[in-house]
Design an enzyme around this catalytic site. Structure first.
Site, PDB file in Angstrom:
ATOM      1  CE  LYS A  31      -3.928   1.798   2.792  1.00 31.69           C
ATOM      2  NZ  LYS A  31      -4.710   1.533   4.020  1.00 31.69           N
ATOM      3  CB  SER A  80      -8.137   3.310   3.311  1.00 33.30           C
ATOM      4  OG  SER A  80      -7.206   2.647   4.164  1.00 33.30           O
ATOM      5  CB  SER A  85      -8.175   0.355   6.129  1.00 28.94           C
ATOM      6  OG  SER A  85      -8.856   1.584   6.181  1.00 28.94           O
TER       7      SER A  85
END
Lengths: 490, 497, 100
Positions: free
Chosen positions: A76, A151, A175
């Site tokens: 990420k 997210s 997330s």
């Protein structure tokens, strides 16, 4: 047909039937095919090729570093990787190149994993849809008109689309688990402190935790073993060494007691199909010999309110360092005060600003006790709820998220509604306990996840149950159709 | 400087002192603590506040904080909490300072200070100043606004200092004059050096002082509105600034005006304070416990270990010297003031063979001659070339009658400036005491012949005349006459023998 | 608990060094009011005797030994600087009213 698991690829590498160089080329080709999904914000093709070649050379000399050596992974865009960009999908970090190594990525590299690229996310991990990104939204591989959740939507989508077998995300309030659920992959948030946060760009320090995505629980175990374990650079890192997780995957759940929190099955506003699939999955585990028992988390209904107070308060402070002085984007201005205001106003998106404002408000003079301190106390009550519930059972089970993947744009106009996507996931962050989401079926072609929550440090039991379930189900063997991706384009 | 108390108002002063702790590395990062480096040459990613970095607490900084707390009689708390103080400033890299707020390391101590006499009409006195709290925090970097360096419309930011461990020591508003403030600061500085907590060098920014001051009518119990004086970078400026601020506030009050809460700086050239910033509403720093750090737990065993490792502190030394060496309270206080001077004193005593007699001699010489020479030069003992062994040899020469005290005393300054061997100096200067009977008899005879009327008085039983005659003998021998031998010869000659 | 209106949002924005257009401030005020309205439910809970949790799991205080490591190479420390002069970071001149 789903792409190969990391463990299968590791076997092939050991057997000599493939090479790390081949795996990188395949992954890059699949990334290209998946480009319309917008899962990646940065691909490091040349560096990945070089690292794959180095891995093959090690293996040729009999010096392979373990099962992850030569396996392509994605990270990420919130994880620091020395010498690489790290933007957190924010304009304010455009052009930032990390001049130091983050622990998790350094451990991945030490294990020989090949970092293929960086994945899209909601800006600074604030969001549940991967729409709040300076790079534009990521699309759900199962239906590109829908969000992958967030997210860590880019990492979930990259694994669901078969680009990489393993990706890493961060989970502050769900997330990892919520996008794992919406994309039909396994995603785990480990115990708070299990994986070092040194090199994880902070959203809410007391809640943030790095964790893996994979198609199988077994791959998650492999991935987590590589990054977990004490790190002296993180004061909140647990002292325990990296757990041996793969050894726990016995396939056997007989005798385990699964607690079913009433509040997770009674809640209003849950998609009926979600509860149906979750109940079926629990029944499947019962057929495997697990027992169930009803438990209660009386304060779970306060979790979202508690979470948004704590997370935004911490975030408002954590994001103060983005001031245009030492790194990142700076807006032109004649005075310092104007430089600060313009840099931050132009650099942050609306959701980040909203949370900074909320967090600043709840910490400001006169409100601290009513909001922040109150939330910290309710956190204590929640933690006790879990201690109580988990004292009589080995783990808890319930839905990961109340709904199926929602359409892009559907919730962006209503922040509060978006926040309620996290209703089942935030508690684990507040209590610091491990939790994962494992695919447990579909509705209208969209994946549904079963959430398992465990005792602190007991990732092994969660992975063991998820693995046993996957041995008894085939949801994870289904794959989205790449032909549907080209349509929406970017 | 206004020494006398203000006729109308009582001055109420509280001091906030920031000291750099004596550590190799920073409070939360492994970057070295260095002074005088080029900008940004002593920083770690943690000190730059880069995305993703985290703090880890320096054990030594905590130990030194506990030391300071114990040395000032504070209670060290079993649990203290690091909190974030949030504000924006270019030299504050994270947008917050990690400090302690609601739960500091230590609270409730005191410091005993010696306040020198303000004038010949006053007495020096000793008083006790309360300490509110001691806490640990990180220092900020430096912003350089000097147009010659940064240009007219720019400021430079250097983060070498960012993250250096600081102790904030806050006094109660117990100080009643600028002189007390000065004495407090000197005592604190010496104490922190004694305890090895800090080098406390003001010029390097290792010892910094902010002061707040308010006035109230004599006899009033309510505190007046206070103002804050910032960036006072020498003890002298602290005292001058407080005196100037007293005058400013008294002027306003006399004119029937209110004191506005504000921050001031001191202009030493104009001898006046200048308002920097008026506080319209309280700052909102949004303190909250730093979630990147665990609360600091200190158990009784750790506190005990630090206590045992503490060097002997001035008050303990004083007590030991007063009982063991029979030193006066006054001598003991002065000799114990700085660690270097105390060590010097003890070394001289040891060289002289130890014991109360040796201590008395050493104390006399140091108090009378060494301190005077230090004062004249404005230096501390540790920066001079005077060795304890040299002073001890000089004292031994005097006590052995090889040189008179009068001849020896000027040599102290010489040894202080240039070092050297006292015996060789005495020889080279021809300062050996005259105890040769023939020479003394000649001098005595000459004096008796020159002052017949004094001789008559002495013979009539007036003792003070004898001292006069002794002084005359000293004069004739340029102070080299050994006093014992000279007195004996003089008395013999007066009897006509 | 507090009420949040546009003026309050503007006060908070100043503390947070954010600049909001008038319509943005208006919208934020409405959104924050909705969120704070939702959060009001916590007021119903009696937490007088509850200790706050700042960390989910109890940990001993971690320490670092006082050993200095070589600092970051200055070129690397300054590599991301939006503006620099020699080895210093550079910002628009700090005026008196900026001081805090």
């Amino acid at each position: 047909m789903a792409a190969e698991t990391a463990l299968a690829l590791a076997e092939a590498l050991t057997a000599g039937t493939t090479t790390a160089a081949e795996l990188v080329e395949t992954a890059l080709a699949r990334a290209e095919a998946a480009r319309p999904l917008g899962a990646f914000v940065h691909l490091r093709a040349d560096a990945a090729r070089a690292e794959a070649a180095a891995s093959d050379a090690r293996r040729a000399q009999g010096a392979a570093r373990g099962s992850l050596d030569g396996i392509p992974v994605a990270i990420k865009d919130v994880m620091i990787h020395e010498g690489e960009p790290c933007t957190c999908a924010s304009r304010i970090l455009e052009n930032f190149i990390a001049p130091y190594p983050g622990t998790a990525v350094a451990r991945l590299q030490a294990a020989g994993a090949v970092v293929l690229g960086r994945t899209n996310m909601d800006e600074f991990a604030m969001g549940s849809s991967t729409e709040h990104s300076v790079y534009g939204p990521t699309r759900n591989p199962w239906d590109p008109s829908r969000t992958p959740g967030g997210s860590s939507g880019g990492s979930a989508a990259a694994v669901a689309a078969g680009v990489v077998p393993i990706a890493f995300g961060s989970d502050t309030g769900g997330s990892i688990r919520q996008p794992a659920s919406l994309c039909g992959v396994v995603g785990m948030k480990p115990t708070y402190g299990r994986v070092s946060r040194y090199g994880l760009v902070a959203f809410a320090s007391s809640l943030d935790q790095i964790g893996p995505f994979a198609r199988t629980a077994a791959d998650c175990a492999l991935a987590l073993e590589a990054v977990a374990g004490h790190d002296p650079a993180d004061s909140t890192s647990l002292p325990e060494p990296a757990p041996r997780l793969r050894a726990a995957l016995t396939g056997d759940v007989s005798g385990l007691v699964i607690g079913l929190p009433r509040e997770f099955f009674d809640a209003d506003g849950v998609e009926p199909a979600v509860l149906d699939r979750v109940r079926e999955a629990v029944a499947e585990l019962e057929r495997g010999g697990a027992k169930t028992r009803a438990v209660s988390l009386p304060h779970a209904r306060y979790a979202i309110a508690t979470y948004y107070l704590i997370a935004t308060a911490e975030a408002s402070s954590n994001l103060a360092r983005y001031d245009g002085v030492r790194f990142g984007r700076r807006a032109a201005a004649d005075t310092l005060a104007a430089m600060y205001r313009r840099t931050r106003s132009e650099g942050f998106g609306p959701e980040v600003k909203r949370r900074i404002l909320l967090g600043t408000y709840v910490l400001s003079a006169g409100y601290y006790d009513a909001y922040y301190r109150k939330a910290m106390k309710v956190r204590t009550l929640l933690r006790r709820d879990f201690e109580q519930a988990l004292s009589g059972c080995d783990l808890l089970a319930g839905p990961t998220t109340p709904e199926l993947a929602f359409r892009i744009g559907e919730k962006t106009g209503d922040p509060l509604r978006m926040y309620l996507s996290d209703i089942y996931t935030v508690s684990a962050n507040l209590a610091g306990i491990p939790a994962l989401s494992v695919p447990c079926g579909f509705s209208d072609g969209l994946p549904i996840g079963l959430q398992l929550l465990g005792r602190p440090l007991d990732e092994a039991t969660l992975l063991r149950v998820a693995d046993a379930y996957q041995r008894r189900s085939d949801w994870h063997l289904r794959a989205p159709d790449p032909a549907t991706w080209a349509g929406p384009g970017r | 400087m206004t020494a006398a108390p203000h006729p109308t108002y009582e001055v109420v002063i509280g001091l906030e002192v920031h000291v750099h702790l004596r550590t190799e590395s920073k409070l939360f990062s492994p970057a070295p603590v260095r002074y005088g480096e080029p900008p940004n040459h002593a920083v770690h990613p943690i000190d730059l506040g880069l995305p993703g970095v985290l703090p880890v607490l320096n054990r030594k900084a905590v130990e030194l904080g506990i030391r300071a707390a114990l040395a000032t009689h504070c209670e060290v708390h079993a649990r203290s909490v690091f909190a974030r103080k949030n504000y924006f400033y270019p030299d504050l890299p994270k947008g917050y300072q990690i400090s302690q707020y609601e739960d500091p390391l230590a609270t409730g101590g005191w410091l005993e200070i010696d306040v020198p006499a303000a004038s010949a009409a006053d007495d020096a006195y000793v008083t006790r100043i309360g300490l509110t709290r001691i806490h640990i925090e990180e220092d900020a970097g430096k912003s350089i606004h000097d147009a010659a360096v940064a240009g007219a419309d720019r400021s430079h930011v250097d983060l070498n200092r960012a993250g250096v461990p600081l102790l904030e020591i806050v006094s109660e508003p117990d100080l009643r004059s600028p002189a007390e403030a000065g004495a407090y600061l000197r005592t604190l500085q010496h104490l922190l050096r004694y305890a090895g907590v800090s080098d406390a060098d003001m010029e390097r920014g290792q010892f910094r002082c902010d002061a707040n001051l308010s006035l109230r009518r004599h006899g009033a119990t309510e505190l007046g509105t206070r103002t804050e004086l910032k960036n006072l970078n020498s003890f002298r400026f602290v005292e001058e600034a407080l005196a100037a601020e007293t005058v400013r506030q008294a002027g306003l009050l006399d004119a029937g005006r209110d004191i506005q809460q504000c921050t001031l700086s001191y202009d030493p050239e104009r001898h006046a304070t200048r308002v920097m910033r008026v506080k319209e509403n309280a700052d909102d720093y949004r303190y909250f416990p730093d979630p990147d750090l665990i609360a600091l737990h200190v158990d009784a065993a750790e506190i005990d270990a630090v206590r045992r490792a503490l060097p002997e502190l001035p008050e303990q030394k004083r007590a030991r010297w007063q009982t063991g060496y029979e030193l006066s309270d006054y001598d003991a206080r002065q000799l114990a003031e700085s660690r270097a001077l105390a060590d010097f004193f003890e070394a001289v005593v040891a060289e002289l063979g130890g014991g109360a007699r040796a201590a008395k001699s050493a104390a006399n010489w140091i108090q009378r001659d060494v301190r005077a020479a230090l004062g004249e030069r404005g230096v501390e003992i540790e920066t001079t070339r005077l060795e304890a062994s040299a002073l001890a040899r000089l004292i031994a020469l005097v006590e052995g009658g090889r040189v008179t005290a009068q001849s020896a005393r000027p040599l102290v300054a010489e040894l202080l400036d240039h070092g050297g061997d006292p015996e060789a100096l005495v020889r080279a200067r021809g300062l050996e005491a005259v105890s040769d009977t023939g020479a003394l008899e000649a001098a005595a005879d000459a004096v008796i012949a020159a002052h017949p009327e004094v001789v008559e008085q002495v013979r009539g039983g007036e003792a003070k005349g004898l001292n006069f005659l002794m002084g005359q003998i000293m004069k004739r021998t340029q102070g080299k006459a050994s006093p014992g031998a000279a007195r004996e010869v003089l008395q013999r000659r007066l009897r006509g023998a | 608990m507090g009420r949040i209106d546009r003026a309050e949002v503007e006060r908070i924005a100043e503390l947070a060094c954010l600049e909001l257009a008038p319509d943005e401030a208006e919208r934020m005020a409405a959104e924050l009011a909705a969120i704070l309205g939702y959060v009001e439910q916590l007021a119903a809970l009696d937490t007088d005797d509850i200790e706050p949790t700042d960390h989910a799991l109890p940990l001993a205080t971690p320490f670092r030994d006082d050993r200095a490591e070589p600092p970051l190479a200055p070129e690397r420390a300054l590599a991301n600087a939006p503006e620099r002069d020699g080895f210093a970071f550079v910002v628009p001149r700090v005026l008196d009213e900026d001081e805090s």
